[in-house]
Design a protein around this motif. Structure first.
Motif, PDB file in Angstrom:
ATOM      1  N   ALA A 344       0.840  -1.215   0.000  1.00 17.34           N
ATOM      2  CA  ALA A 344       0.000   0.000   0.000  1.00 17.34           C
ATOM      3  C   ALA A 344       0.867   1.252   0.000  1.00 17.34           C
ATOM      4  O   ALA A 344       2.022   1.233   0.436  1.00 17.34           O
ATOM      5  CB  ALA A 344      -0.891   0.001   1.236  1.00 17.34           C
ATOM      6  N   GLU A 345       0.295   2.341  -0.492  1.00 18.40           N
ATOM      7  CA  GLU A 345       1.020   3.625  -0.509  1.00 18.40           C
ATOM      8  C   GLU A 345       1.080   4.225   0.899  1.00 18.40           C
ATOM      9  O   GLU A 345       1.991   4.960   1.232  1.00 18.40           O
ATOM     10  CB  GLU A 345       0.292   4.606  -1.438  1.00 18.40           C
ATOM     11  CG  GLU A 345       0.397   4.249  -2.928  1.00 18.40           C
ATOM     12  CD  GLU A 345      -0.716   4.928  -3.746  1.00 18.40           C
ATOM     13  OE1 GLU A 345      -1.113   4.363  -4.759  1.00 18.40           O
ATOM     14  OE2 GLU A 345      -1.192   6.008  -3.301  1.00 18.40           O
ATOM     15  N   ILE A 346       0.074   3.898   1.715  1.00 21.15           N
ATOM     16  CA  ILE A 346       0.021   4.526   3.053  1.00 21.15           C
ATOM     17  C   ILE A 346       0.701   3.610   4.073  1.00 21.15           C
ATOM     18  O   ILE A 346       0.572   2.385   3.985  1.00 21.15           O
ATOM     19  CB  ILE A 346      -1.433   4.824   3.475  1.00 21.15           C
ATOM     20  CG1 ILE A 346      -2.366   3.638   3.169  1.00 21.15           C
ATOM     21  CG2 ILE A 346      -1.939   6.078   2.850  1.00 21.15           C
ATOM     22  CD1 ILE A 346      -3.811   3.916   3.546  1.00 21.15           C
ATOM     23  N   PRO A 347       1.456   4.193   5.027  1.00 19.67           N
ATOM     24  CA  PRO A 347       2.150   3.362   6.012  1.00 19.67           C
ATOM     25  C   PRO A 347       1.155   2.642   6.908  1.00 19.67           C
ATOM     26  O   PRO A 347       0.242   3.265   7.467  1.00 19.67           O
ATOM     27  CB  PRO A 347       2.993   4.356   6.811  1.00 19.67           C
ATOM     28  CG  PRO A 347       2.430   5.700   6.534  1.00 19.67           C
ATOM     29  CD  PRO A 347       1.702   5.628   5.233  1.00 19.67           C
ATOM     30  N   ALA A 348       1.330   1.331   7.015  1.00 21.33           N
ATOM     31  CA  ALA A 348       0.451   0.538   7.876  1.00 21.33           C
ATOM     32  C   ALA A 348       1.218  -0.688   8.356  1.00 21.33           C
ATOM     33  O   ALA A 348       2.110  -1.181   7.664  1.00 21.33           O
ATOM     34  CB  ALA A 348      -0.795   0.111   7.103  1.00 21.33           C
ATOM     35  N   SER A 349       0.882  -1.138   9.545  1.00 14.32           N
ATOM     36  CA  SER A 349       1.529  -2.337  10.110  1.00 14.32           C
ATOM     37  C   SER A 349       0.518  -3.072  10.961  1.00 14.32           C
ATOM     38  O   SER A 349      -0.555  -2.535  11.255  1.00 14.32           O
ATOM     39  CB  SER A 349       2.742  -1.928  10.967  1.00 14.32           C
ATOM     40  OG  SER A 349       2.316  -1.019  11.985  1.00 14.32           O
ATOM     41  N   ILE A 350       0.826  -4.288  11.329  1.00 17.01           N
ATOM     42  CA  ILE A 350      -0.156  -5.074  12.092  1.00 17.01           C
ATOM     43  C   ILE A 350       0.545  -5.824  13.206  1.00 17.01           C
ATOM     44  O   ILE A 350       1.667  -6.317  13.038  1.00 17.01           O
ATOM     45  CB  ILE A 350      -0.939  -6.031  11.157  1.00 17.01           C
ATOM     46  CG1 ILE A 350      -2.175  -6.606  11.844  1.00 17.01           C
ATOM     47  CG2 ILE A 350      -0.041  -7.127  10.595  1.00 17.01           C
ATOM     48  CD1 ILE A 350      -3.244  -7.087  10.876  1.00 17.01           C
TER      49      ILE A 350
END
Ligand code: KE4
Length: 428
Positions: A344-350
């Motif tokens: 994804a273009e947007i920063p994300a983590s889980i």
């Protein structure tokens, strides 16, 4: 445009219930919009009053490790109800539930059933103060232990000074007895004991944080809390309201191999009905009335319907391979989501521990509250609604946990991962 039934009900509800909800987070104020009023659940699915269907990862905020309306639980509760809903007298099922929990948690020699996690945590503090004769409690910023006055407290101005209320109606004098440390920072706890060497009755901790989003304990963090409390004559309280029977059948204490003095529980042990519990070392629990001088009581504590649901649920969770299945489902889900996030273009983590997880709009790693607080909650709100439109129901707040159940199928999970990809494209 014609109002949906949920919109009509929400307007109606707001006339007679503060905010239209019986618990604030349900109001969707963290994500905006109108909360769907749910009509029924079955397995991994819920339906709202307008007939919309969702794959449910909220699971009533944690109790539903078996999914919705598990036939064994429903049948047991129906049978119990036919024999009477409450007696205010001992019933056999209370003993059975207490025996099952004590057998699952070696640190719990005996326990008292109450009606919520709040009651369990509120009483655990009173018990620790009664046992040690000390006034202060240490909690962690970002941990939530229910809405008892002494726990609605944030860090005070100075790191070593007393806490300040996070709610109107909590007296400063009361908040002053609560000291606030930093999660995953054992040194911040040691500093509080150095500042208050003989005043701290207990440290209470979510052994896996769920209320700042899911944040696992750093390696050695829980062990450090165990040794610091032991060295200072204080008790260690594990708030396992979420993690109990969630991250393992024996809870976080079995997963991480740290035995607290007191454990608080809720959610899963009631199988969706109101049950909480606090329990621990026999010498500590002997303080509890009528055995000892610490008072706690409840009209509906150990209610036959609620404990019947709890017994049925925990017995189902004892089935072989249950936690392997939960682990496999949850890792399939979060591995799939992590792969989508990475593209994804947007920063994300889980983050995930067992079958509890949180997707953060945050580049990660997310291992402390200060890192959690850098998350983009506006994007989370848009992502939440984009998923809801695609029939996937996650927690309506960035700072909460999601849950997989034994009812979630690989098809549910694969469909969810596709929905996550579509939702991310929409919000990017
Ligand atoms: P209850 O009083 O809501 O049963 O439990 C309080 C509680 C205690 N300890 C932990 C670790 C908890 O997570 C909770 C309650 N959890 C929240 C959601 N994170 C319940 C949802 C709500 O407040 O509506």
């Amino acid at each position: 445009m014609q109002q949906s039934r949920s919109q009509q009900l929400f307007e109606q509800a707001q006339r007679v219930i503060p905010g239209g909800v019986n618990s604030p987070v349900r109001s969707f104020r963290a994500v905006e919009g109108t909360p769907p009023f749910l009509a029924r659940g079955q397995g991994s699915r819920v339906w709202d009053v307008d007939g919309n269907e969702y794959i449910d990862y909220l699971g009533s905020w944690g109790p539903l490790a078996l999914g919705h309306a598990h036939p064994v639980v429903v049948e047991a509760v129906q049978r119990a109800a036919a024999d009477g809903t409450s007696f205010g007298a001992p019933v056999e099922q209370e003993v059975e539930l207490a025996e099952i929990i004590c057998a699952a948690l070696p640190s719990v020699d005996s326990l008292r059933l109450v009606n919520s996690g709040t009651e369990a945590c509120m009483t655990a503090l009173r018990l620790a103060r009664a046992y040690t004769g000390r006034p202060k409690i240490v909690k962690f910023a970002g941990n939530y232990h229910g809405h008892a006055d002494g726990l609605l407290v944030a860090a005070g101005s100075g790191a070593l000074t007393h806490g300040v209320p996070t709610s109107a109606g909590v007296p400063e004098s009361y908040a002053a007895e609560t000291l606030v440390a930093a999660y995953n920072d054992a040194e911040s706890v040691a500093e509080l004991f150095a500042a208050w060497p003989n005043d701290i009755a207990a440290v209470i901790v979510e052994p896996v944080a769920g209320n700042m989003g899911v944040v696992p304990p750093a390696s050695g963090f829980l062990n450090s809390l165990r040794s610091i409390t032991e060295a200072n004559g204080a008790l260690l309280i594990f708030d396992e309201v979420i993690t109990g029977f969630r991250v393992a059948y024996g809870g976080a204490q079995s997963l991480f191999g740290v035995a607290p003095d007191i454990t608080t529980m809720g959610k899963i042990i009631g199988g969706g009905l109101p049950v909480g519990a606090y329990g621990g070392r026999r010498d500590v629990m002997e303080m509890v009335a009528p055995l000892g001088p610490m008072y706690q009581a409840g009209t509906l504590s150990g209610n036959p319907l609620a404990v019947t649901a709890g017994v049925a649920t925990l017995k189902e969770l004892q089935r072989p391979e249950t936690y392997e299945r939960l682990e496999a489902s949850a890792s399939r889900l979060t591995d799939g989501i992590a792969a989508v996030f990475s593209q994804a273009e947007i920063p994300a983590s889980i983050n995930r521990v067992g079958s509890m997880f949180t997707g953060f709009f945050n580049p990660g790693p997310v291992a402390t509250l200060s890192e959690v607080e850098k998350s983009d909650t506006t994007t989370y709100g848009r992502y939440f609604h984009a998923l809801l439109e695609r029939g996937v129901y996650i927690a309506p707040s960035q700072f909460e946990a999601g849950f997989a159940s034994v009812a979630h199928t690989d098809a549910d999970i694969d469909r969810t991962i596709v929905a996550v990809g579509d939702a991310l494209s929409q919000v990017s």
